[in-house]
Design a protein around this motif. Structure first.
Motif, PDB file in Angstrom:
ATOM      1  N   UNK A 295      68.432  44.411 127.663  1.00 14.86           N
ATOM      2  CA  UNK A 295      69.341  45.105 128.580  1.00 14.86           C
ATOM      3  C   UNK A 295      70.728  45.251 127.949  1.00 14.86           C
ATOM      4  N   UNK A 296      71.169  44.170 127.264  1.00 13.30           N
ATOM      5  CA  UNK A 296      72.482  44.203 126.616  1.00 13.30           C
ATOM      6  C   UNK A 296      72.484  45.254 125.505  1.00 13.30           C
ATOM      7  N   UNK A 297      71.413  45.247 124.753  1.00 10.22           N
ATOM      8  CA  UNK A 297      71.323  46.234 123.666  1.00 10.22           C
ATOM      9  C   UNK A 297      71.362  47.644 124.220  1.00 10.22           C
ATOM     10  N   UNK A 298      70.592  47.832 125.307  1.00  9.91           N
ATOM     11  CA  UNK A 298      70.539  49.172 125.911  1.00  9.91           C
ATOM     12  C   UNK A 298      71.915  49.614 126.375  1.00  9.91           C
ATOM     13  N   UNK A 299      72.740  48.663 126.805  1.00  9.36           N
ATOM     14  CA  UNK A 299      74.089  49.018 127.298  1.00  9.36           C
ATOM     15  C   UNK A 299      75.140  49.002 126.202  1.00  9.36           C
ATOM     16  N   UNK A 300      74.701  48.593 125.003  1.00 13.11           N
ATOM     17  CA  UNK A 300      75.659  48.524 123.897  1.00 13.11           C
ATOM     18  C   UNK A 300      76.649  47.389 124.067  1.00 13.11           C
ATOM     19  N   UNK A 301      76.160  46.288 124.571  1.00 14.64           N
ATOM     20  CA  UNK A 301      77.031  45.112 124.768  1.00 14.64           C
ATOM     21  C   UNK A 301      76.569  44.024 123.812  1.00 14.64           C
ATOM     22  N   UNK A 302      77.514  43.410 123.120  1.00 21.68           N
ATOM     23  CA  UNK A 302      77.100  42.340 122.201  1.00 21.68           C
ATOM     24  C   UNK A 302      76.901  41.052 122.990  1.00 21.68           C
ATOM     25  N   UNK A 303      75.850  40.351 122.643  1.00 22.60           N
ATOM     26  CA  UNK A 303      75.470  39.156 123.416  1.00 22.60           C
ATOM     27  C   UNK A 303      75.318  37.975 122.473  1.00 22.60           C
ATOM     28  N   UNK A 304      75.976  36.859 122.803  1.00 18.89           N
ATOM     29  CA  UNK A 304      75.877  35.678 121.929  1.00 18.89           C
ATOM     30  C   UNK A 304      75.662  34.430 122.750  1.00 18.89           C
ATOM     31  N   UNK A 305      75.013  33.445 122.131  1.00 21.25           N
ATOM     32  CA  UNK A 305      74.799  32.172 122.825  1.00 21.25           C
ATOM     33  C   UNK A 305      75.078  31.045 121.836  1.00 21.25           C
ATOM     34  N   UNK A 306      76.041  30.198 122.166  1.00 20.37           N
ATOM     35  CA  UNK A 306      76.397  29.090 121.274  1.00 20.37           C
ATOM     36  C   UNK A 306      76.302  27.780 122.020  1.00 20.37           C
ATOM     37  N   UNK A 307      75.905  26.721 121.288  1.00 16.01           N
ATOM     38  CA  UNK A 307      75.820  25.411 121.935  1.00 16.01           C
ATOM     39  C   UNK A 307      76.410  24.350 121.033  1.00 16.01           C
ATOM     40  N   UNK A 308      76.961  23.325 121.626  1.00 16.31           N
ATOM     41  CA  UNK A 308      77.450  22.177 120.879  1.00 16.31           C
ATOM     42  C   UNK A 308      76.225  21.472 120.279  1.00 16.31           C
ATOM     43  N   UNK A 309      76.410  20.826 119.130  1.00 20.71           N
ATOM     44  CA  UNK A 309      75.262  20.153 118.503  1.00 20.71           C
ATOM     45  C   UNK A 309      74.900  18.877 119.252  1.00 20.71           C
ATOM     46  N   UNK A 310      73.637  18.518 119.153  1.00 17.55           N
ATOM     47  CA  UNK A 310      73.112  17.246 119.691  1.00 17.55           C
ATOM     48  C   UNK A 310      73.423  17.005 121.169  1.00 17.55           C
ATOM     49  N   UNK A 311      73.187  18.000 121.938  1.00 15.36           N
ATOM     50  CA  UNK A 311      73.425  17.804 123.380  1.00 15.36           C
ATOM     51  C   UNK A 311      72.258  17.032 124.004  1.00 15.36           C
ATOM     52  N   UNK A 312      72.550  16.063 124.853  1.00 18.99           N
ATOM     53  CA  UNK A 312      71.447  15.342 125.498  1.00 18.99           C
ATOM     54  C   UNK A 312      70.776  16.219 126.550  1.00 18.99           C
ATOM     55  N   UNK A 313      69.563  15.784 126.914  1.00 18.93           N
ATOM     56  CA  UNK A 313      68.874  16.532 127.967  1.00 18.93           C
ATOM     57  C   UNK A 313      69.500  16.174 129.320  1.00 18.93           C
ATOM     58  N   UNK A 314      69.329  17.073 130.263  1.00 20.97           N
ATOM     59  CA  UNK A 314      69.849  16.806 131.608  1.00 20.97           C
ATOM     60  C   UNK A 314      68.717  17.006 132.617  1.00 20.97           C
ATOM     61  N   UNK A 315      68.711  16.234 133.691  1.00 19.45           N
ATOM     62  CA  UNK A 315      67.643  16.405 134.685  1.00 19.45           C
ATOM     63  C   UNK A 315      67.870  17.678 135.497  1.00 19.45           C
ATOM     64  N   UNK A 316      67.091  18.686 135.196  1.00 18.78           N
ATOM     65  CA  UNK A 316      67.259  19.954 135.923  1.00 18.78           C
ATOM     66  C   UNK A 316      65.899  20.510 136.334  1.00 18.78           C
ATOM     67  N   UNK A 317      65.944  21.419 137.287  1.00 14.60           N
ATOM     68  CA  UNK A 317      64.755  22.188 137.652  1.00 14.60           C
ATOM     69  C   UNK A 317      64.810  23.427 136.751  1.00 14.60           C
ATOM     70  N   UNK A 318      63.929  23.484 135.769  1.00 11.67           N
ATOM     71  CA  UNK A 318      64.033  24.522 134.736  1.00 11.67           C
ATOM     72  C   UNK A 318      64.054  25.933 135.315  1.00 11.67           C
ATOM     73  N   UNK A 319      63.146  26.197 136.255  1.00  9.06           N
ATOM     74  CA  UNK A 319      63.075  27.551 136.825  1.00  9.06           C
ATOM     75  C   UNK A 319      64.371  27.916 137.529  1.00  9.06           C
ATOM     76  N   UNK A 320      64.866  26.964 138.310  1.00 13.13           N
ATOM     77  CA  UNK A 320      66.095  27.233 139.058  1.00 13.13           C
ATOM     78  C   UNK A 320      67.289  27.370 138.115  1.00 13.13           C
TER      79      UNK A 320
END
Ligand code: ADP
Length: 576
Positions: A295-320
């Motif tokens: 969708x981003x490509x279709x709109x010509x919007x640049x999309x990036x995702x960055x994360x800090x290294x070695x992040x611990x897991x968190x208790x989440x509901x994945x779907x939600x």
């Protein structure tokens, strides 16, 4: 002056007469007291000289009698005797009112002096009597005046009292009137609240049913469109393919709206439960970003995702969690023009230790300051007139907030109109403490109150109902993890309530509290076992440990799913 001589001895009278007449006094005579009284009634007399002991009425009696009568009370009176001269006689003479006590025989001078003295004494006595009388009169008048005053005051007080009573009555009337009005108003408000609550439930129920009913035909429509597009039903020309593509996209958007509607009714009714599992939030962010990239490509919007290294897991509901991230990303793309930039960042929350933070930033249109407070409200949309905002129900951010809240985190937004927006939310690294929700059902307010306080202190989330019908209604509004049920109750008894609970909520843990485990109600309740039996009353420790032993973690999505783990007809623990 005229002097009355009273003596039973004529010789004594004769001598005295001579002595007095020698001094130019007029003399009258009487042989005893009674005769003296008769003379005195007849003739005006200036003084009396009386013997003490005489027949019929003696000198004491005569004197007392004269003093008793008003007109003789001041008459000069001399007791003149030789026979008795003891101090007692003198005292008695004084006490009956004689002016002088004279011993016979006396010289004429002594006698005359005594007469003069008696006259003087009687005058003094008379004046003091009058003064005394005056004083008495004055005292009486004063007393009467005082009495009248007191009466007046009394009347005044009585009036004031009556006025006060009236005022008090009025106040009581006003008070009770006010109370009546407050009660009526409270009842009105309660009724209005109940009505609003009922309507809200009705609307939520309607949304829920609507969403449910739309979902099936929509899915089917989408599937048929897909079949056509894959040309499984025959070849299509490019125009047909293009139109079907538009139809499939519309179906997709509609599905997203329906999903949001469905979820919001579940949030509202407390039915939306999370399945918490340790998961890598950065991986979820990557996944969501990848899914939205076309969708981003279709709109010509640049999309990036960055994360800090070695992040611990968190208790989440994945779907939600995916739903939240995708929602924020979709919004970012929706409100960012072509050539813009959208980026996702996952890191440890700087300001919140023990939390991870995910933020979605865009270089889009931004949000006006005055809109920021309401942006997460249910059904709220910013009116822009560019059509972008109208592609939804205004439920997206509301659901994001509620889902983040259910995870134990919070969401916020920073935005600069014309510059872009950043939506960030946090999630805790440790599962939020989810309190077991206990429903106490008992018609006895003191038991309800006692158990509520005990269980709340022990960390449970407690609500209570006064009978079975109320309990079922509460459970219908939002799920409960455990029910503490009394057997004997008005409207709907414990056995009937348990039967309904089993039909509607499967094997949600139930503790029956009763003082009569052998009764007919218990026999009926046993038909809907399993349940745990607890004596009534029971100790605080027993109550808490029994509830703890049965309490299921609240993140359990369905009581039916867990039902197999429960023992059947659990008949312990009974305590005193
Ligand atoms: P909907 O579900 O209808 O999309 P949302 O609750 O997601 O509604 O958003 C509410 C409003 O917030 C939108 O009408 C939009 O105006 C504004 N909004 C949300 N995200 C952004 C964003 N990234 N940039 C600008 N405005 C936004």
């Amino acid at each position: 002056m005229t002097i009355l001589i009273v003596d039973d001895h004529a010789a004594n009278r004769k001598l005295l007469r001579a002595q007095l007449e020698a001094e130019n006094h007029r003399v009258l005579e009487a042989g005893d007291g009674l005769e003296a009284l008769q003379v005195l009634e007849r003739e005006p007399v200036a003084a009396v000289i009386s013997d003490l002991f005489m027949p019929t009425m003696d000198g004491f009696q005569l004197c007392r009698e004269l003093r008793r009568r008003e007109k003789f009370s001041a008459l000069p009176f001399i007791h003149y005797t030789s026979t008795h001269t003891s101090p007692e006689e003198k005292k008695l003479s004084e006490s009956v009112g004689a002016d002088l006590f004279l011993i016979r025989p006396s010289s004429p001078q002594t006698l005359l002096a005594a007469l003069a003295e008696a006259v003087r004494i009687s005058k003094v006595r008379e004046s003091s009597r009058q003064t005394g009388d005056n004083t008495a009169i004055v005292t009486r008048q004063y007393s009467e005046a005082l009495f009248r005053k007191l009466e007046d005051k009394n009347a005044e007080l009585a009036n004031s009292c009556a006025e006060l009573e009236q005022a008090n009555k009025r106040i009581v009337e006003l008070n009770s009137d006010l109370e009546r009005r407050i009660q009526a108003r409270t009842a009105e408000l309660q009724a209005a609240n109940q009505e609003l609550e009922r309507r809200n439930q009705e609307i939520q129920g309607f949304y829920h049913t609507l969403a449910h009913e739309l979902k099936t035909p929509l899915t089917s429509a989408r599937e048929f469109v897909s079949i056509l597009m894959e040309q499984l039903a025959g070849p299509l020309n490019p125009t047909q393919l293009e139109y079907l593509g538009i139809a499939r996209e519309s179906c997709h958007r509609l599905k997203l709206c329906i999903d949001d509607l469905f979820d919001s009714t579940r949030v509202e009714t407390g039915k939306l439960r999370l399945e918490l599992k340790p998961a890598a939030l950065d991986a979820l962010a990557q996944q969501a970003t990848a899914s939205i990239r076309p969708l981003a490509d279709a709109k010509g919007i640049s999309l990036a995702c960055e994360s800090q290294a070695d992040l611990p897991k968190a208790p989440v509901d994945e779907n939600r969690m995916m739903q939240v991230i995708t929602n924020l990303l979709n919004n970012a793309l929706k409100f960012t023009p072509s050539g813009g930039k959208v980026s996702v960042q996952v890191a440890r929350a700087v300001a919140e230790p023990g939390f991870l933070c995910l933020s979605v930033s865009d270089t889009g249109c931004g949000i006006a300051q005055e809109e920021l407070d309401r942006i997460f409200d249910r059904l709220y949309q910013v009116k822009k007139g560019d059509g972008a905002a109208s592609q939804g129900f205004g439920l997206g951010l509301y659901l994001c907030r509620e889902l983040v809240k259910l995870h134990g985190g919070r969401i916020r937004v920073q935005s600069e109109p014309g510059q872009g927006s950043t939506f960030s939310f946090s999630v805790p690294l440790h599962a939020p403490e989810q309190r077991t929700r206990v429903l106490i059902v008992d018609d006895d307010p003191s038991i309800r109150d006692f158990e509520r306080r005990v269980l709340e202190k022990a960390g449970f989330q407690v609500t209570s109902a006064t009978n079975g019908a109320e309990a079922l209604e509460l459970m219908g509004q939002s799920a409960r993890d455990l029910v503490l049920l009394d057997l004997e109750m008005p409207v709907l008894d414990g056995a009937a309530t348990l039967k309904q609970i089993r039909q509607l909520w499967g094997l949600v843990p139930v503790i029956i509290q009763t003082g009569y485990p052998e009764g007919e109600l218990m026999a009926r309740a046993l038909e809907s076992s399993p349940f745990t039996l607890l004596a009534k009353p029971c100790s605080i420790d027993r109550l808490v440990s029994t509830v703890r032993g049965l309490a299921q973690p609240p993140e359990t999505s369905s009581h039916r799913a867990r039902s197999t783990e429960l023992p059947r007809a659990n008949a312990a623990p009974v305590s005193a």
